[in-house]
Design a protein around this motif. Structure first.
Motif, short mmCIF file in Angstrom:
data_model
loop_
_atom_site.label_atom_id
_atom_site.label_comp_id
_atom_site.label_asym_id
_atom_site.label_seq_id
_atom_site.Cartn_x
_atom_site.Cartn_y
_atom_site.Cartn_z
N TYR A 1 -1.37 12.96 5.03
CA TYR A 1 -2.31 12.73 6.33
C TYR A 1 -2.83 11.13 6.44
O TYR A 1 -3.56 10.85 7.12
CB TYR A 1 -3.31 13.48 6.57
N ALA A 2 -2.66 10.50 5.31
CA ALA A 2 -3.28 9.10 5.06
C ALA A 2 -2.26 7.85 5.78
O ALA A 2 -1.29 8.59 6.30
CB ALA A 2 -3.28 8.79 3.54
N LEU A 3 -2.99 6.97 5.78
CA LEU A 3 -2.36 5.85 6.48
C LEU A 3 -0.91 5.52 5.94
O LEU A 3 -0.74 5.79 4.59
CB LEU A 3 -3.02 4.64 6.40
N PRO A 4 0.19 5.34 6.63
CA PRO A 4 1.48 5.07 5.98
C PRO A 4 1.74 4.02 5.01
O PRO A 4 0.76 3.15 5.09
CB PRO A 4 2.57 5.06 7.34
N SER A 5 2.59 4.04 4.16
CA SER A 5 2.94 3.10 3.28
C SER A 5 3.17 1.64 4.13
O SER A 5 3.51 1.67 5.03
CB SER A 5 3.91 3.36 2.16
N ARG A 6 2.52 0.49 3.31
CA ARG A 6 2.83 -0.68 3.85
C ARG A 6 4.07 -1.44 2.99
O ARG A 6 3.50 -1.75 1.79
CB ARG A 6 1.84 -1.63 3.94
N VAL A 7 5.18 -1.69 3.34
CA VAL A 7 6.26 -2.31 2.74
C VAL A 7 6.69 -3.54 3.34
O VAL A 7 7.07 -3.39 4.61
CB VAL A 7 7.25 -1.46 2.43
N ARG A 8 6.85 -4.83 2.91
CA ARG A 8 7.29 -6.11 3.43
C ARG A 8 8.40 -6.68 2.66
O ARG A 8 8.78 -6.07 1.68
CB ARG A 8 6.35 -6.81 3.64
N VAL A 9 9.27 -7.33 3.64
CA VAL A 9 10.59 -8.20 2.72
C VAL A 9 10.19 -9.43 3.08
O VAL A 9 10.17 -9.77 4.25
CB VAL A 9 11.88 -7.54 3.22
N ARG A 10 10.41 -10.39 2.01
CA ARG A 10 10.26 -11.78 2.29
C ARG A 10 11.49 -12.32 1.86
O ARG A 10 12.05 -12.14 0.83
CB ARG A 10 8.97 -12.23 1.23
N VAL A 11 12.03 -13.25 2.83
CA VAL A 11 13.39 -13.92 2.60
C VAL A 11 12.99 -15.24 2.73
O VAL A 11 12.35 -16.10 3.56
CB VAL A 11 14.34 -13.44 3.68
N ASP A 12 13.72 -15.90 1.61
CA ASP A 12 13.82 -17.51 1.67
C ASP A 12 14.38 -17.95 2.85
O ASP A 12 15.40 -17.31 3.45
CB ASP A 12 14.34 -18.16 0.54
N ARG B 1 0.81 -1.30 0.11
CA ARG B 1 -0.05 -0.20 0.01
C ARG B 1 0.94 1.08 -0.01
O ARG B 1 1.88 1.23 0.75
CB ARG B 1 -0.92 0.03 1.14
N ILE B 2 0.36 2.19 -0.80
CA ILE B 2 1.25 3.38 -0.98
C ILE B 2 0.36 4.67 -0.11
O ILE B 2 -0.74 4.63 -0.40
CB ILE B 2 1.49 3.89 -2.19
N GLN B 3 1.20 5.32 0.60
CA GLN B 3 0.37 6.44 1.32
C GLN B 3 -0.20 7.54 0.16
O GLN B 3 0.66 7.97 -0.68
CB GLN B 3 1.50 7.30 2.22
#
Length: 137
Positions: free
Chosen positions: A97-108, A91-93
């Motif tokens: 004033y909106a909700l912050p961006s949501r960024v994840r990292v997935r590692v094997d 998700r991008i802000q």
């Protein structure tokens, strides 16, 4: 006996061991325990229709939108493959004033280098997730 107060503040381990009912809540209902929320958080997002590419693709998009307004940053939503991990931009802000961006990292698992016994039981899996959360928070 100090520090103990009428059954309040007991975590999921206690509830798993002795049952989680009480105050009208049914034991074993999906979504009530922290582990259910944690398991949901570890799943990949549905990014269908979003940008998917490599780290170079992300770099090109970021260079193109640099200095533009908030709506332009929606172009980076998606999944990007790096040499040893996936970057998921869920998700991008939309504005300041909106909700912050949501960024994840997935590692094997193989790339992470943790011993297999770290996930041998539910409590060990929880301890590893707690350690990682505290390390990055």
């Amino acid at each position: 006996m100090s520090g103990r107060g009428k059954g309040r503040g007991k975590g999921w381990y206690y509830k798993e061991l002795y049952g989680g009912g009480g105050r009208g809540k049914s034991a074993g209902r999906k979504g009530d325990s922290p582990m259910d929320m944690q398991d949901d958080a570890c799943m990949l997002a549905d990014v269908s229709g979003s940008q998917t590419g490599s780290s170079n693709d992300l770099r090109q998009v970021l260079q193109r939108i640099d200095g533009k307004s908030y709506p332009a940053y929606n172009d980076i939503a998606g999944t990007y493959k790096f040499p040893h991990f996936l970057l998921l931009v869920d998700r991008i802000q939309k504005d300041p004033y909106a909700l912050p961006s949501r960024v994840r990292v997935r590692v094997d698992w193989a790339d992470a280098g943790f011993p297999q016994n770290c996930v041998a039981s539910r409590s060990r899996r929880t301890a590893l997730c707690d350690y990682l959360t505290r390390a990055f928070w």
